[in-house]
Write a protein that holds these residues in place. Sequence first.
Motif, PDB file in Angstrom:
ATOM      1  N   HIS A  52       4.969   0.766   4.863  1.00 26.03           N
ATOM      2  CA  HIS A  52       3.515   0.620   4.982  1.00 26.03           C
ATOM      3  C   HIS A  52       2.862   0.605   3.603  1.00 26.03           C
ATOM      4  CE1 HIS A  52      -0.669   2.061   5.575  1.00 26.03           C
ATOM      5  NE2 HIS A  52      -0.604   1.300   6.659  1.00 26.03           N
ATOM      6  N   SER A  53       3.336   1.468   2.713  1.00 27.46           N
ATOM      7  CA  SER A  53       2.784   1.528   1.357  1.00 27.46           C
ATOM      8  C   SER A  53       3.004   0.212   0.625  1.00 27.46           C
ATOM      9  CB  SER A  53       3.437   2.669   0.570  1.00 27.46           C
ATOM     10  OG  SER A  53       3.213   3.905   1.200  1.00 27.46           O
ATOM     11  N   VAL A  54       4.208  -0.337   0.766  1.00 29.16           N
ATOM     12  CA  VAL A  54       4.522  -1.593   0.083  1.00 29.16           C
ATOM     13  C   VAL A  54       3.666  -2.733   0.630  1.00 29.16           C
ATOM     14  CG1 VAL A  54       6.317  -3.302  -0.308  1.00 29.16           C
ATOM     15  CG2 VAL A  54       6.868  -0.873  -0.483  1.00 29.16           C
ATOM     16  N   ALA A  55       3.454  -2.724   1.928  1.00 26.25           N
ATOM     17  CA  ALA A  55       2.745  -3.839   2.562  1.00 26.25           C
ATOM     18  C   ALA A  55       1.238  -3.783   2.352  1.00 26.25           C
ATOM     19  CB  ALA A  55       3.048  -3.860   4.064  1.00 26.25           C
ATOM     20  N   ASN A  56       0.686  -2.604   2.117  1.00 32.66           N
ATOM     21  CA  ASN A  56      -0.771  -2.457   2.128  1.00 32.66           C
ATOM     22  C   ASN A  56      -1.376  -2.052   0.789  1.00 32.66           C
ATOM     23  OD1 ASN A  56      -1.660  -2.623   5.194  1.00 32.66           O
ATOM     24  ND2 ASN A  56       0.240  -1.443   5.132  1.00 32.66           N
ATOM     25  N   THR A  57      -0.601  -1.973  -0.270  1.00 36.42           N
ATOM     26  CA  THR A  57      -1.143  -1.645  -1.590  1.00 36.42           C
ATOM     27  C   THR A  57      -0.628  -2.653  -2.614  1.00 36.42           C
ATOM     28  OG1 THR A  57       0.678  -0.147  -2.164  1.00 36.42           O
ATOM     29  CG2 THR A  57      -1.215   0.816  -1.042  1.00 36.42           C
ATOM     30  N   ASN A  58      -1.381  -2.735  -3.728  1.00 37.01           N
ATOM     31  CA  ASN A  58      -0.984  -3.668  -4.783  1.00 37.01           C
ATOM     32  C   ASN A  58      -0.270  -2.974  -5.935  1.00 37.01           C
ATOM     33  OD1 ASN A  58      -3.016  -2.271  -6.025  1.00 37.01           O
ATOM     34  ND2 ASN A  58      -4.364  -4.045  -6.324  1.00 37.01           N
ATOM     35  N   PHE A  59      -0.049  -1.657  -5.813  1.00 38.62           N
ATOM     36  CA  PHE A  59       0.720  -0.885  -6.789  1.00 38.62           C
ATOM     37  C   PHE A  59       0.056  -0.815  -8.174  1.00 38.62           C
ATOM     38  CE2 PHE A  59       3.844  -1.892  -3.614  1.00 38.62           C
ATOM     39  CZ  PHE A  59       4.583  -0.724  -3.515  1.00 38.62           C
ATOM     40  N   GLU A  60      -1.179  -1.214  -8.272  1.00 32.49           N
ATOM     41  CA  GLU A  60      -1.858  -1.115  -9.561  1.00 32.49           C
ATOM     42  C   GLU A  60      -3.043  -0.172  -9.515  1.00 32.49           C
ATOM     43  OE1 GLU A  60      -3.019  -4.706 -11.420  1.00 32.49           O
ATOM     44  OE2 GLU A  60      -1.027  -5.070 -12.238  1.00 32.49           O
ATOM     45  N   GLY A  61      -3.420   0.256  -8.336  1.00 26.41           N
ATOM     46  CA  GLY A  61      -4.569   1.128  -8.219  1.00 26.41           C
ATOM     47  C   GLY A  61      -4.216   2.461  -7.606  1.00 26.41           C
ATOM     48  N   ILE A  62      -5.237   3.109  -7.102  1.00 31.36           N
ATOM     49  CA  ILE A  62      -5.077   4.463  -6.604  1.00 31.36           C
ATOM     50  C   ILE A  62      -4.541   4.492  -5.179  1.00 31.36           C
ATOM     51  CG2 ILE A  62      -7.366   4.753  -5.595  1.00 31.36           C
ATOM     52  CD1 ILE A  62      -7.512   7.476  -6.925  1.00 31.36           C
ATOM     53  N   ASP A  63      -4.596   3.359  -4.470  1.00 34.12           N
ATOM     54  CA  ASP A  63      -4.199   3.344  -3.056  1.00 34.12           C
ATOM     55  C   ASP A  63      -2.738   3.733  -2.868  1.00 34.12           C
ATOM     56  OD1 ASP A  63      -6.735   2.605  -2.289  1.00 34.12           O
ATOM     57  OD2 ASP A  63      -6.308   0.457  -2.397  1.00 34.12           O
ATOM     58  N   PHE A  64      -1.861   3.227  -3.726  1.00 31.99           N
ATOM     59  CA  PHE A  64      -0.451   3.575  -3.603  1.00 31.99           C
ATOM     60  C   PHE A  64      -0.241   5.067  -3.840  1.00 31.99           C
ATOM     61  CE2 PHE A  64       3.763   4.133  -5.650  1.00 31.99           C
ATOM     62  CZ  PHE A  64       4.555   3.805  -4.562  1.00 31.99           C
ATOM     63  N   LEU A  65      -0.963   5.623  -4.795  1.00 32.59           N
ATOM     64  CA  LEU A  65      -0.840   7.060  -5.052  1.00 32.59           C
ATOM     65  C   LEU A  65      -1.337   7.871  -3.862  1.00 32.59           C
ATOM     66  CD1 LEU A  65      -1.970   7.239  -8.794  1.00 32.59           C
ATOM     67  CD2 LEU A  65       0.344   7.127  -7.867  1.00 32.59           C
ATOM     68  N   LYS A  66      -2.369   7.376  -3.185  1.00 33.10           N
ATOM     69  CA  LYS A  66      -2.838   8.058  -1.971  1.00 33.10           C
ATOM     70  C   LYS A  66      -1.742   8.066  -0.909  1.00 33.10           C
ATOM     71  CE  LYS A  66      -6.931   6.902  -0.503  1.00 33.10           C
ATOM     72  NZ  LYS A  66      -8.111   6.055  -0.160  1.00 33.10           N
ATOM     73  N   GLU A  67      -1.050   6.940  -0.779  1.00 34.37           N
ATOM     74  CA  GLU A  67       0.028   6.858   0.213  1.00 34.37           C
ATOM     75  C   GLU A  67       1.154   7.842  -0.138  1.00 34.37           C
ATOM     76  OE1 GLU A  67       0.215   5.042   2.922  1.00 34.37           O
ATOM     77  OE2 GLU A  67      -1.510   3.710   2.732  1.00 34.37           O
ATOM     78  N   ILE A  68       1.542   7.884  -1.408  1.00 34.15           N
ATOM     79  CA  ILE A  68       2.616   8.787  -1.826  1.00 34.15           C
ATOM     80  C   ILE A  68       2.185  10.242  -1.638  1.00 34.15           C
ATOM     81  CG2 ILE A  68       3.949   9.590  -3.811  1.00 34.15           C
ATOM     82  CD1 ILE A  68       4.909   6.954  -2.676  1.00 34.15           C
ATOM     83  N   HIS A  69       0.943  10.542  -1.964  1.00 35.02           N
ATOM     84  CA  HIS A  69       0.464  11.921  -1.808  1.00 35.02           C
ATOM     85  C   HIS A  69       0.448  12.325  -0.341  1.00 35.02           C
ATOM     86  CE1 HIS A  69      -2.166  15.475  -2.335  1.00 35.02           C
ATOM     87  NE2 HIS A  69      -1.711  15.463  -3.577  1.00 35.02           N
ATOM     88  N   ALA A  70       0.099  11.396   0.532  1.00 29.76           N
ATOM     89  CA  ALA A  70       0.130  11.692   1.970  1.00 29.76           C
ATOM     90  C   ALA A  70       1.557  11.966   2.439  1.00 29.76           C
ATOM     91  CB  ALA A  70      -0.478  10.532   2.754  1.00 29.76           C
TER      92      ALA A  70
END
Length: 553
Positions: free
Chosen positions: A475-493
Amino acid sequence: NSKDEDIDIAAERTHSWAWPSGYAAKTEFNISPSGELINGRKEALVSISRLRSNNHSYIYDRDYEVLGKMIEGGFHTLPYNELFCRVGGVGRSAIDEDIGRSFDEGLGLPVALFVRSATYGDLTALLRLRARLGAVLGKQSVRSIPLLLIDPDIGTRVLTENLQKKLLSTMSNSLNPFQNPHLKHKTQINAVSETHFQQKLEELLDLDDDNIRDVLTAEECARLAGGYGATDESVAHLLIDAMVEDHEEDAKHGNGDRFVVGDRIHHKLQNIVNEGLSAAVRSGDFNTSRQLLILYTLVASRCKQEKEKENESKYHALDDDSISVVSSHSKRGRDNRRLARQISSMSTHKDMDSKTLVRRPSSIPAPPPPPPLDTDRLRSATNSDGLLAVLGAAEVLKALQTGDAAKRALEAADSIEEWIEKSEHSVAFRLASWRDLTAAQGDLKIATESHSNLMAFLSNKAINNRTRFAAQLRHSVANTNFEGIDFLKEIHAILGTMHSPCLRLELLQFILGLDNRYSVAHVARSVELAATCLNISASDDIFAGEDLDDAYQ
């Protein structure tokens, strides 16, 4: 007599305290945060007239009184006197410069600061004390205050401006950097006293003062900032100047349209930040390393945004006259007031947690991560929780910037799905997997809070946990661009759902580029700080209209 009475009245009015000769008041330990004497020091107070009378008796009388007891004989050496005098007047501060300037409840401004020995520890404490007085009383009040060495054998010596600059050079090049020993254990990542942390902020050196930047190199200034601490604004100026110098050199070599670190010829900005981080590791200072990483992210990310704007507008060459706005301190034509106001909000020891990560509005796009820093050597040189968090955050930002996090996340998802497929059909495979994990934990190859539970592998619990983990990664790979904070939110969750992870923790370490010393708590701190860096960069256009925009027009 009337003179003694006048002195006692003045001492009472100014709240000056005195104790009997030879009495160890140790006010640094026996004054409460509210300014009241404790531990019997108030009961032991005497008037200054009595102190003077006792001193006279010790010198000239054969019999004298000490703490209420009559002692026969004579003194060859006068016992020391301890007095506590307030400076600046009540209410005098850098914020309210026009309040409390009178001498009615204080002795006014100090006329000099002094130390009793010429050790580097005392001399550094003297510089920190001057910085603290400047923060409390206003820089103009202490800008030219004399710094003295008072020794009974050699008399009084002045620490001149040239000697001060030589001292700073020695501190940055020859000394092993150190924190204030009275504050060090009260300003750690897991043990923060607000009072001590406030004092640490007040003691920060200002690299823009006294032409320090004209005497020391940028690398030496960075080592001072990381090892001893410097103000946010002066460190930001240092990094901005290095960034502008990089672009000037890149433009000379026809590389001005590039930004990727591998394509750049000059990396002064990264080099001086690495120098500062190295000094922070040597002094064990989590706070200065955190400051450097945040400011570096701000400057570098904003720089990349400006370069992208530049490329979209068919590339506007850097103008030498406009560069002078943010180049060396000696050339800076005006104060970066907006920068200072924004950076002042960074002087806190708290990073984004799970609540603030969730609350952050997605409408504000975070800038891309800054060019990567090489922290592998520094991470291996420390076991400090705070420093591991900062250096880990730098590595997380590096993994995002280079794109390694995206590739590793896909590899990790494939790997764990392969494990799930084999485990669903073989209990023996799950037992062998458990045995391998416990062996790795016993060899300290995996940082876990507790050993793997055998029953989790015999039942379907481990399979369910890892199935959910693989789905979260996909889900993280499909829904984030890995350059902003969204991926970090996914990892933190994902981290928030982990209790006793083994393989999952190892895969997260792999994705983020962290080593096996990073437990779930360490990884979470690193992710939170990395998110803080990106969030501050996106929260406001702090350089707009005052600094970098001028340099690129």
